[in-house]
Design a protein around this motif. Structure first.
Motif, mmCIF file in Angstrom:
data_model
loop_
_atom_site.group_PDB
_atom_site.id
_atom_site.type_symbol
_atom_site.label_atom_id
_atom_site.label_comp_id
_atom_site.label_asym_id
_atom_site.label_seq_id
_atom_site.Cartn_x
_atom_site.Cartn_y
_atom_site.Cartn_z
ATOM 1 N N ALA A 20 0.826 -1.210 0.000
ATOM 2 C CA ALA A 20 0.000 0.000 0.000
ATOM 3 C C ALA A 20 0.854 1.251 0.000
ATOM 4 O O ALA A 20 0.432 2.302 -0.449
ATOM 5 C CB ALA A 20 -0.922 -0.004 1.214
ATOM 6 N N ASN A 80 0.520 7.576 -3.209
ATOM 7 C CA ASN A 80 -0.434 6.545 -3.597
ATOM 8 C C ASN A 80 -1.665 6.724 -2.709
ATOM 9 O O ASN A 80 -1.643 6.405 -1.519
ATOM 10 C CB ASN A 80 0.186 5.168 -3.412
ATOM 11 N N MET A 81 -2.733 7.223 -3.287
ATOM 12 C CA MET A 81 -3.948 7.540 -2.531
ATOM 13 C C MET A 81 -5.018 6.505 -2.862
ATOM 14 O O MET A 81 -5.839 6.699 -3.761
ATOM 15 C CB MET A 81 -4.425 8.958 -2.861
ATOM 16 N N SER A 82 -4.931 5.378 -2.154
ATOM 17 C CA SER A 82 -5.896 4.289 -2.339
ATOM 18 C C SER A 82 -5.968 3.834 -3.796
ATOM 19 O O SER A 82 -7.038 3.592 -4.341
ATOM 20 C CB SER A 82 -7.291 4.711 -1.857
ATOM 21 N N GLY A 83 -4.810 3.718 -4.405
ATOM 22 C CA GLY A 83 -4.751 3.238 -5.772
ATOM 23 C C GLY A 83 -4.612 4.317 -6.822
ATOM 24 O O GLY A 83 -4.302 4.017 -7.983
#
Length: 241
Positions: A20, A80-83
């Protein structure tokens, strides 16, 4: 059994947390690749001379492609903001691709031809722009970017001289240029190390210069225009801090 399940769950959570965080934070790296540059040379010559060739304007144009290698460094910051990925990248790069050309301008009045040489060389390029994309399969990033690049470029115009009307003469001009360079790429994270493959299209800049040579009854004013664009495919490796 419970301890085994708990350990497995914690391992999975830990691995997911690492993935993540892929592509988060600052990075610095190097890149190299292949460049194909196309330069279009244009010439307008205003000639004043004796006899049948007095007071005419002739024109010539030619297109030259040149392949070479590019090399440079890149760095930036991203999240990377939740994908979904958003970042800012800066680059410094150079290449070994200069674009020389030779062309002839035909006289409309006496069917003579006049030979010229031209060249274009891009200087060290500094770029900056946003990078945006999507993270998938935890460690892959598909991205696009739009860079604005600055360089100090040089063009040269040289009259070869098929006749004795005027001596050979060079005109050289250096100019600050700003160009838009969009790109598409894919990047793979291996923990702290990332590897990428990227394509860029350089919309290019237009440069022009004028110069006069000769004297008396045999004098010319040459106006040179050069416009280029370029395709680049490159690979890069970066370290993520």
């Amino acid at each position: 059994m419970k301890k085994v399940l708990l350990a497995t769950l914690l391992t999975g959570i830990s691995a997911h947390a690492v993935h993540a965080e892929s592509f988060n934070g600052f990075y610095l790296g190097a890149q190299t690749g292949y460049t194909q540059r196309t330069a279009t040379f244009g010439l307008s010559e205003d000639y004043t001379g004796p006899g049948a060739v007095a007071n005419y304007i002739n024109n010539a144009s030619s297109k030259q492609k040149k392949n070479g290698m590019m090399y440079g460094v890149m760095g930036g910051y991203g999240q990377n903001m939740s994908g979904y990925y958003l970042g800012l990248e800066a680059t410094v790069h150079d290449d070994n691709t200069s674009t020389p050309n030779q062309y002839k301008a035909a006289s409309p009045s006496d069917n003579q031809s006049w030979s010229f040489k031209g060249s274009y060389k891009r200087g060290l390029a500094f770029g900056m722009g946003p990078r945006f994309g999507a993270v998938f399969c935890d460690s892959w990033l598909a991205y696009g970017k739009v860079m604005v690049e600055y360089s100090r470029d040089k063009i040269e115009h040289h009259y070869v001289g098929d006749t004795g009307y005027a001596p050979s003469q060079n005109f050289i001009k250096s100019q600050n240029t700003f160009v838009v360079v969009p790109g598409l790429g894919i990047e793979k994270s291996y923990g702290a190390i990332s590897a990428r493959l990227e394509y860029n299209y350089n919309f290019g800049a237009k440069m022009s210069q004028a110069g006069s040579y000769g004297a008396g009854t045999a004098a010319s004013t040459d106006r040179q225009n050069v416009k280029y664009n370029a395709h680049t495919i490159k690979i890069g490796v970066s370290y993520n801090f």
